[in-house]
Design a protein around this motif. Structure first.
Motif, PDB file in Angstrom:
ATOM      1  N   VAL A   1       0.865  -1.176   0.000  1.00 41.58           N
ATOM      2  CA  VAL A   1       0.000   0.000   0.000  1.00 41.58           C
ATOM      3  C   VAL A   1       0.904   1.229   0.000  1.00 41.58           C
ATOM      4  O   VAL A   1       1.786   1.360   0.867  1.00 41.58           O
ATOM      5  N   TYR A   2       0.717   2.101  -0.978  1.00 45.39           N
ATOM      6  CA  TYR A   2       1.524   3.317  -1.087  1.00 45.39           C
ATOM      7  C   TYR A   2       0.778   4.452  -0.405  1.00 45.39           C
ATOM      8  O   TYR A   2      -0.381   4.731  -0.716  1.00 45.39           O
ATOM      9  N   LEU A   3       1.452   5.117   0.528  1.00 51.88           N
ATOM     10  CA  LEU A   3       0.828   6.178   1.312  1.00 51.88           C
ATOM     11  C   LEU A   3       1.651   7.455   1.152  1.00 51.88           C
ATOM     12  O   LEU A   3       2.833   7.490   1.489  1.00 51.88           O
ATOM     13  N   SER A   4       1.028   8.513   0.619  1.00 48.82           N
ATOM     14  CA  SER A   4       1.729   9.782   0.420  1.00 48.82           C
ATOM     15  C   SER A   4       0.725  10.920   0.488  1.00 48.82           C
ATOM     16  O   SER A   4      -0.386  10.816  -0.034  1.00 48.82           O
ATOM     17  N   PHE A   5       1.142  12.031   1.124  1.00 48.56           N
ATOM     18  CA  PHE A   5       0.242  13.177   1.270  1.00 48.56           C
ATOM     19  C   PHE A   5       0.826  14.457   0.689  1.00 48.56           C
ATOM     20  O   PHE A   5       0.470  15.555   1.098  1.00 48.56           O
ATOM     21  N   GLY A   6       1.729  14.339  -0.263  1.00 44.96           N
ATOM     22  CA  GLY A   6       2.245  15.520  -0.938  1.00 44.96           C
ATOM     23  C   GLY A   6       3.266  16.276  -0.112  1.00 44.96           C
ATOM     24  O   GLY A   6       3.767  15.804   0.904  1.00 44.96           O
ATOM     25  N   THR A   7       3.558  17.506  -0.565  1.00 46.51           N
ATOM     26  CA  THR A   7       4.636  18.295   0.024  1.00 46.51           C
ATOM     27  C   THR A   7       4.156  19.444   0.899  1.00 46.51           C
ATOM     28  O   THR A   7       4.963  20.061   1.594  1.00 46.51           O
ATOM     29  N   LEU A   8       2.860  19.757   0.873  1.00 46.65           N
ATOM     30  CA  LEU A   8       2.390  20.951   1.566  1.00 46.65           C
ATOM     31  C   LEU A   8       1.884  20.683   2.974  1.00 46.65           C
ATOM     32  O   LEU A   8       2.077  21.492   3.877  1.00 46.65           O
ATOM     33  N   ALA A   9       1.202  19.578   3.193  1.00 44.87           N
ATOM     34  CA  ALA A   9       0.571  19.323   4.487  1.00 44.87           C
ATOM     35  C   ALA A   9       0.380  17.821   4.650  1.00 44.87           C
ATOM     36  O   ALA A   9       0.660  17.035   3.740  1.00 44.87           O
ATOM     37  N   SER A  10      -0.103  17.419   5.818  1.00 44.49           N
ATOM     38  CA  SER A  10      -0.349  16.000   6.076  1.00 44.49           C
ATOM     39  C   SER A  10      -1.375  15.871   7.191  1.00 44.49           C
ATOM     40  O   SER A  10      -1.566  16.796   7.981  1.00 44.49           O
ATOM     41  N   PRO A  11      -2.047  14.725   7.277  1.00 44.56           N
ATOM     42  CA  PRO A  11      -3.009  14.515   8.364  1.00 44.56           C
ATOM     43  C   PRO A  11      -2.278  14.435   9.711  1.00 44.56           C
ATOM     44  O   PRO A  11      -1.047  14.326   9.757  1.00 44.56           O
ATOM     45  N   PRO A  12      -3.017  14.463  10.820  1.00 39.54           N
ATOM     46  CA  PRO A  12      -2.377  14.319  12.141  1.00 39.54           C
ATOM     47  C   PRO A  12      -1.592  13.017  12.233  1.00 39.54           C
ATOM     48  O   PRO A  12      -1.983  11.986  11.679  1.00 39.54           O
ATOM     49  N   ASP A  13      -0.465  13.058  12.939  1.00 46.55           N
ATOM     50  CA  ASP A  13       0.383  11.873  13.069  1.00 46.55           C
ATOM     51  C   ASP A  13      -0.386  10.662  13.579  1.00 46.55           C
ATOM     52  O   ASP A  13      -0.172   9.535  13.126  1.00 46.55           O
ATOM     53  N   ARG A  14      -1.268  10.896  14.546  1.00 50.39           N
ATOM     54  CA  ARG A  14      -1.983   9.770  15.149  1.00 50.39           C
ATOM     55  C   ARG A  14      -2.827   9.027  14.114  1.00 50.39           C
ATOM     56  O   ARG A  14      -2.895   7.790  14.132  1.00 50.39           O
ATOM     57  N   LEU A  15      -3.458   9.766  13.219  1.00 54.18           N
ATOM     58  CA  LEU A  15      -4.259   9.116  12.180  1.00 54.18           C
ATOM     59  C   LEU A  15      -3.365   8.309  11.236  1.00 54.18           C
ATOM     60  O   LEU A  15      -3.699   7.189  10.853  1.00 54.18           O
ATOM     61  N   VAL A  16      -2.214   8.864  10.868  1.00 58.76           N
ATOM     62  CA  VAL A  16      -1.285   8.148   9.997  1.00 58.76           C
ATOM     63  C   VAL A  16      -0.814   6.861  10.669  1.00 58.76           C
ATOM     64  O   VAL A  16      -0.754   5.798  10.040  1.00 58.76           O
ATOM     65  N   HIS A  17      -0.488   6.933  11.976  1.00 62.41           N
ATOM     66  CA  HIS A  17      -0.064   5.737  12.701  1.00 62.41           C
ATOM     67  C   HIS A  17      -1.153   4.675  12.707  1.00 62.41           C
ATOM     68  O   HIS A  17      -0.890   3.480  12.505  1.00 62.41           O
ATOM     69  N   ARG A  18      -2.391   5.097  12.904  1.00 58.31           N
ATOM     70  CA  ARG A  18      -3.505   4.147  12.939  1.00 58.31           C
ATOM     71  C   ARG A  18      -3.686   3.490  11.573  1.00 58.31           C
ATOM     72  O   ARG A  18      -3.963   2.285  11.486  1.00 58.31           O
ATOM     73  N   ILE A  19      -3.554   4.271  10.502  1.00 61.98           N
ATOM     74  CA  ILE A  19      -3.695   3.718   9.156  1.00 61.98           C
ATOM     75  C   ILE A  19      -2.624   2.661   8.903  1.00 61.98           C
ATOM     76  O   ILE A  19      -2.917   1.556   8.421  1.00 61.98           O
ATOM     77  N   ILE A  20      -1.375   2.986   9.236  1.00 59.09           N
ATOM     78  CA  ILE A  20      -0.284   2.029   9.034  1.00 59.09           C
ATOM     79  C   ILE A  20      -0.534   0.754   9.823  1.00 59.09           C
ATOM     80  O   ILE A  20      -0.340  -0.366   9.319  1.00 59.09           O
ATOM     81  N   ASN A  21      -0.983   0.904  11.053  1.00 57.05           N
ATOM     82  CA  ASN A  21      -1.232  -0.265  11.898  1.00 57.05           C
ATOM     83  C   ASN A  21      -2.317  -1.164  11.302  1.00 57.05           C
ATOM     84  O   ASN A  21      -2.170  -2.393  11.262  1.00 57.05           O
TER      85      ASN A  21
END
Length: 462
Positions: A278-298
């Protein structure tokens, strides 16, 4: 695709963001292949992109506000009411006004450079600098080709239609706030932020005074095009009825050419099984909260998939928390090459216009997590086209998050729709249409234009 031998096309951009630049570079690649001589003028912040495509280029100086990236991160994570009452108003001054002011500082230098270069046509992205590009083309007496970056029909949709359902009382309060908050924001800054208020006022006067002087020049020819997914959206989302957008739709471009080799990323992918990443990328300008990214990866790992994360904004501590045999974390990835790989099964993205277009081109199901601007529309369009799902709130529960990720990973309907749309996009032959269009523009030498076409309402002075 025709010959442009002996013609010089100069690309000028005062916007360094990847979403605005990549399509321009892809157009230039096609024009170069048809024999044209290419030259590029871009801000300092766009040097990596310009160098990676291999065109002759020159840097014109910096344009992004000093705190621009940090502010966009705050803007992307502001909740609904903070956004309504405050951050969207701050964006107009702290980001766009400052970016416009900084860009205009380089106008004289660009003009002198263009006079020395000589060219047969200018290629630009209109955004907030259409008037400047129009004046440059008029002085040089060459046609101006402007490319709409998004390539979608997002302006035809209300941003609120792509978010959570609102209560009638919430809708009423939001309309009230949007009507009266600008005046409150002005007074608040005038009283409590005097230094910043004065700086904004000085920049605004500078911009308006410069643009007021442009009216003395008769506008030259402006040819407005877009390359992207608009034709697909018009066909499937609007019943073929939406023809009011002012850009000529030339179809999607082949994005295979990408910035840099990214060899280490591709080497890692080569060791993975097909449809296992699964490729996960949010570009160069901004990103979702770290906690949400951690949950998605998990959740992805629990479902037995590997994760490739492209995010340069994360701390080393965050990377060490996740990086193991099943997670590869990089600052940057050659996105087109990654999405073209059979190893990648799903793309989780902010759904910027470039990411959305490339996901469709390579037939990859998507999970959209929009953060800013047209990303809400692109995520909604991908969901409506049946190629994936959309997360509408950062506060999504664990059960709902697991369900939506599982659905995107296992729903074969998404795969079938994505592959079908991929074939349709490629059949549009956008690359050939671009070369043919530029050939026609240079052959006719049309320099007639209406001023209202050169400066549409959305690009009026600040």
């Amino acid at each position: 695709m025709g010959s442009l031998k002996g013609k010089r096309i100069v690309m000028v951009s005062l916007i360094p963001d990847a979403g605005h630049l990549k399509s321009l570079f892809l157009i230039l690649k096609n024009l170069e292949d048809a024999g044209a001589e290419i030259y590029v003028l871009v801000p300092d912040e766009a040097e990596i992109q310009a160098r990676s495509f291999g065109f002759p280029y020159e840097l014109i100086g910096p344009v992004v506000p000093e705190d621009g990236r940090q502010f966009l991160q705050v803007l992307s994570r502001s909740g609904r009411w903070k956004h309504v009452f405050f951050t969207h108003l701050e964006a107009q001054k702290r980001y766009f006004l400052t970016l416009t002011y900084n860009g205009l500082q380089h106008r004289r230098y660009i003009m002198e450079k263009l006079k020395g270069l000589g060219c047969d046509a200018l290629l630009c992205d209109p955004h907030i600098f259409l008037e400047e590009y129009g004046l440059m083309a008029t002085v040089l007496k060459v046609p101006l080709i402007v490319h709409e970056a998004t390539g979608t029909l997002y302006r035809l949709q209300d941003r609120r239609a792509h978010l959570e359902k609102r209560s009638w009382s919430g809708e009423l309060l939001e309309r009230f706030a949007l009507q009266f908050m600008p005046a409150w924001h002005y007074r608040f800054n005038k009283v409590f932020r005097r230094r910043r208020f004065k700086a904004w006022g000085d920049m605004s006067r500078f911009v308006n005074e410069h643009r007021a002087s442009y009216s003395r020049a008769r506008p030259g020819a402006v040819h407005r095009i877009t390359t992207g997914t608009a034709n697909i959206e018009n066909k499937y989302l609007f019943g073929g009825a939406q023809n009011s957008d002012p850009f000529l739709r030339l179809g999607s471009l082949d994005p295979e050419s990408d910035w840099g080799a990214g060899q280490s990323v591709m080497d890692w992918l080569s060791g993975c099984e097909d449809n296992s990443v699964v490729y996960l990328s949010f570009g160069t300008l901004a990103s979702p909260p770290d906690r949400l990214v951690h949950r998605i990866i998990n959740h992805i790992r629990l479902l037995g998939k590997r994760v490739l994360v492209a995010a340069g904004t994360r701390s080393e501590g965050t990377r060490r928390k996740w990086e193991d045999d099943s997670v590869r974390w990089v600052d940057w990835a050659p996105q087109a090459s990654v999405l073209a790989s059979p190893k990648v099964t799903v793309f989780i993205s902010h759904m910027g216009a470039t990411s959305y277009r490339e996901a469709l081109w390579f037939g990859k199901p998507v999970l959209g997590i929009p953060l800013l601007w047209d990303q809400f529309y692109c995520a909604w369009a991908a969901e409506s086209l049946g190629v994936g799902r959309m997360i509408r709130t950062f506060r999504i529960s664990d059960n709902d998050l697991h369900e939506v990720i599982s659905d995107v990973l296992s729903n074969m309907g998404f795969v079938a729709n994505a592959r079908r749309l991929s074939e349709e996009l490629k059949a549009e032959s956008g690359d050939e249409h671009v070369v043919r269009f530029v050939n026609d523009v240079l052959a006719t030498g049309d320099r007639s234009s209406d001023a209202s076409r050169m400066v549409p309402p959305e690009h009026q002075p600040i």
